[in-house]
Design an enzyme around this catalytic site. Sequence first.
Site, PDB file in Angstrom:
ATOM      1  N   CYS A 186     -20.163  12.813 -17.432  1.00  0.00           N
ATOM      2  CA  CYS A 186     -18.480  13.101 -17.713  1.00  0.00           C
ATOM      3  C   CYS A 186     -17.636  12.300 -16.539  1.00  0.00           C
ATOM      4  O   CYS A 186     -17.837  11.111 -16.344  1.00  0.00           O
ATOM      5  CB  CYS A 186     -18.348  14.591 -17.588  1.00  0.00           C
ATOM      6  SG  CYS A 186     -16.921  15.127 -18.378  1.00  0.00           S
ATOM      7  N   HIS A 187     -17.069  13.170 -15.631  1.00  0.00           N
ATOM      8  CA  HIS A 187     -16.426  12.672 -14.817  1.00  0.00           C
ATOM      9  C   HIS A 187     -17.176  12.330 -13.200  1.00  0.00           C
ATOM     10  O   HIS A 187     -16.540  11.562 -12.216  1.00  0.00           O
ATOM     11  CB  HIS A 187     -15.029  13.472 -14.262  1.00  0.00           C
ATOM     12  CG  HIS A 187     -13.976  13.422 -15.446  1.00  0.00           C
ATOM     13  ND1 HIS A 187     -14.011  14.293 -16.503  1.00  0.00           N
ATOM     14  CD2 HIS A 187     -12.669  12.845 -15.651  1.00  0.00           C
ATOM     15  CE1 HIS A 187     -13.023  13.973 -17.422  1.00  0.00           C
ATOM     16  NE2 HIS A 187     -12.358  13.147 -16.755  1.00  0.00           N
ATOM     17  N   GLY A 188     -18.256  12.427 -13.286  1.00  0.00           N
ATOM     18  CA  GLY A 188     -19.058  12.412 -12.249  1.00  0.00           C
ATOM     19  C   GLY A 188     -19.283  10.732 -11.633  1.00  0.00           C
ATOM     20  O   GLY A 188     -19.376  10.527 -10.700  1.00  0.00           O
TER      21      GLY A 188
END
Length: 259
Positions: A186-188
Site C-alpha cells: 500500500c502506502h508503505g
Amino acid sequence: MSANDKHKKRIRPDKHDSPDEITLDDANEMSFPASDPVASTNITRVTEVPEMPAAATDHQNSNAVQGAVDSGTTHASSLRHVNIAILVTDGFEQAELLEPKQALEAAGAVVHIVSDQSESVQGFQHTEKGVRVTVDKALSRVVPEDYSAVLLPGGVINGDALRMSPQARGFIQSINKANKPIASICHGGWLLISAGIAKGRTVTSWPSLQDDFRNAGSTWLDKDVVRDRNFVSSRKPDDIPAFSQAIINLLREQQSVEL
C-alpha cells in the site's frame, strides 16, 4: 439530528480525544477519497493497548494467515533464526501489520515492531482508529545488521511520515545495500522512493502512488504481488495472502543460498 451532525459523529466516535489524536483522525479522513472501496467497511474502534500476541490472535482465522500456513510451503521452523523488522509509526493500516506479522511468526521468524514512537503506535482500520501496538525497538537504536528483512505496512499517515524521517531512510538504504528483503504494501512504498532506492525497480502499491513510482524511475504494475530481486510489494489489504507468502518464499530462498 441533521445529516451533517451524523457525519461528524461518525468520524469523531470519541469526543474526549486529545488534540494529537484529533489531528491524526482528521488527516486520515482527508487522505482517503470518498470513492475508496475500503472506506465503506463497518469498523469497531478499539481504544485499549493490546499485547501483541492477543492482537494477533484476533486475526488467526484471516485469509492472510491461512494462505501462508495451508499452502504447504511454510513450516513452523523454516524461518528459525530470522529476525524481521516491521518499520512503522502512527497511522499504519492495522491488517497490513498484524496479518503478515502472524504469518511470519508462524513460519518461525522473530518479528520486532520498530518505530520512531515510544511505547506504542496507533493503528487504523481504513479511516477508523484500531489497536495500538507495542513498540519493541526504537528506530534510533536499531542496527540494520541485526535484521534479515524489513516490512513496511501501509497507511497514508504512516507512509508519509516515514518517508520524511532521515533515520527511516537511512535504515532502509542500509537494508537494501545489503541486498536484504524489503517488503512494502500500500502506502508503505513511499519510503522506497524517498530513500532513493526505487529507481530501476518493478513494484506495485496503492494505485495513487503509481505516478510517484514512475517519476522515480520505477516500473509500476497493477498486480496483487510483485517480486523484483530483494523487493516484494503489494497494493492493498486484499493482497495480504499473496504478500505474506511471497515474503516467506523470498526469505526461505535466501536461507537456502546462505546454507
